[in-house]
Design a protein around this motif. Structure first.
Motif, short mmCIF file in Angstrom:
data_model
loop_
_atom_site.label_atom_id
_atom_site.label_comp_id
_atom_site.label_asym_id
_atom_site.label_seq_id
_atom_site.Cartn_x
_atom_site.Cartn_y
_atom_site.Cartn_z
N GLY A 107 1.44 6.04 6.33
CA GLY A 107 0.90 5.96 4.98
C GLY A 107 1.66 6.82 4.00
N GLU A 108 1.40 6.58 2.72
CA GLU A 108 2.08 7.29 1.64
C GLU A 108 1.97 8.80 1.78
OE1 GLU A 108 1.71 7.72 -3.27
OE2 GLU A 108 0.56 6.18 -2.19
N HIS A 109 0.82 9.29 2.21
CA HIS A 109 0.60 10.73 2.26
C HIS A 109 0.86 11.34 3.64
CE1 HIS A 109 -0.89 10.74 -1.84
NE2 HIS A 109 -1.61 9.67 -1.53
N GLU A 110 1.44 10.55 4.53
CA GLU A 110 1.79 11.06 5.86
C GLU A 110 3.25 11.49 5.95
OE1 GLU A 110 -0.59 9.07 9.28
OE2 GLU A 110 -0.05 7.45 7.90
N GLY A 141 0.79 -1.22 0.00
CA GLY A 141 0.00 0.00 0.00
C GLY A 141 0.82 1.26 0.00
N ASN A 142 2.10 1.16 -0.41
CA ASN A 142 3.02 2.30 -0.42
C ASN A 142 3.22 2.91 0.97
OD1 ASN A 142 3.19 1.87 -3.14
ND2 ASN A 142 2.13 3.75 -3.74
N ARG A 143 2.98 2.11 2.00
CA ARG A 143 3.28 2.55 3.35
C ARG A 143 4.78 2.44 3.60
NH1 ARG A 143 0.19 -0.91 7.36
NH2 ARG A 143 0.85 -2.54 5.90
#
Length: 255
Positions: free
Chosen positions: A32-35, A20-22
């Protein structure tokens, strides 16, 4: 395995990328990706290839080269995944270039083609934007075409070389605002990665973190502020970037 560099709370970290791109930090924390803010995964010199796909050379009405047409990009040109790139004001044509990038993993000097892939850390993706207004000669590219601050997205990560068994047969694709604009395959390279490592290392020492951007296939289009550009190399990664105006970029990125 996928390795990345990210920034969190003003600090830079090397992380592992999981499902999940984590991203997973050394202390076990997962975000997460956006964090996180994604940074270029390598910061060495980039040796970039011009006209390394025959279809792209024909698209531009050039004869395919008989020797690599190479130029150097400085680390100041790099930016990361999910970041912005600026289009200079008052230019007529700026286009993307989806490229597979080979990342050097150990010093390489006088490497033979058959041994070349042993010197790789892995692979990543870049979008080698070009401002065609300043292109005087494809065989001697002007620095203004390819070496502007933060105009070469790289990433999101480096995939281990062992996880990409055949880099000579990967699909490359580019989308603008969700519309597929470019599609090709690394099988159409004129000079493949083993050849390029042998070529460069024959007259200089490649260092860990140096990158070789291997060129782009045909299918170029202009990009303008507001566009979202996604470049993808099969089995390596999908790199997202947004275009802003020169004025907006420097207003929001004051020294």
């Amino acid at each position: 395995m996928k390795h990345a560099r990210v920034q969190l709370n003003g600090q830079s970290y090397s992380v592992e990328v999981i499902d999940g791109n984590r991203v997973r930090f050394d202390n076990g924390q997962v975000l997460g990706e956006h964090e996180v803010t994604w940074l270029p995964p390598a910061n060495g010199n980039m040796f970039a290839l011009g006209l390394n796909y025959a279809d792209h050379a024909r698209e531009l009405a050039f004869t395919p080269p008989t020797e690599p047409l190479a130029f150097i990009k400085s680390p100041g040109t790099y930016t990361g995944h999910n970041q912005v790139t600026w289009r200079p004001d008052n230019v007529e044509y700026m286009h993307y270039e989806c490229e597979l990038v080979a990342v050097i993993g150990k010093p390489a000097k006088n490497v033979k083609r058959e041994d070349a892939l042993q010197y790789l850390a892995g692979y990543t993706v870049c979008n080698d934007y070009a401002i065609r207004d300043y292109l005087e000669n494809y065989y001697r590219p002007n620095l203004r075409v390819k070496n502007r601050d933060a105009t070469t997205p790289v990433g999101p990560w480096i995939v281990d070389a062992a996880d990409v068994p055949d880099p000579s047969n990967l699909k490359l694709r580019t989308w603008i605002n969700g519309e597929l604009k470019q599609e090709g395959t690394t099988a159409d390279m004129i000079f493949d990665i083993p050849y390029l490592i042998e070529y460069f290392s024959s007259f200089m020492t490649l260092q860990p973190g140096d990158m070789i951007a291997t060129g782009t296939p045909e299918g170029l289009a202009d990009v303008v502020p507001g566009d979202e550009v996604v470049v993808e190399v099969e089995g390596v990664g999908r790199l997202v970037n947004r275009i802003v105006s020169e004025a907006d970029f420097f207003k929001n990125n004051k020294a």
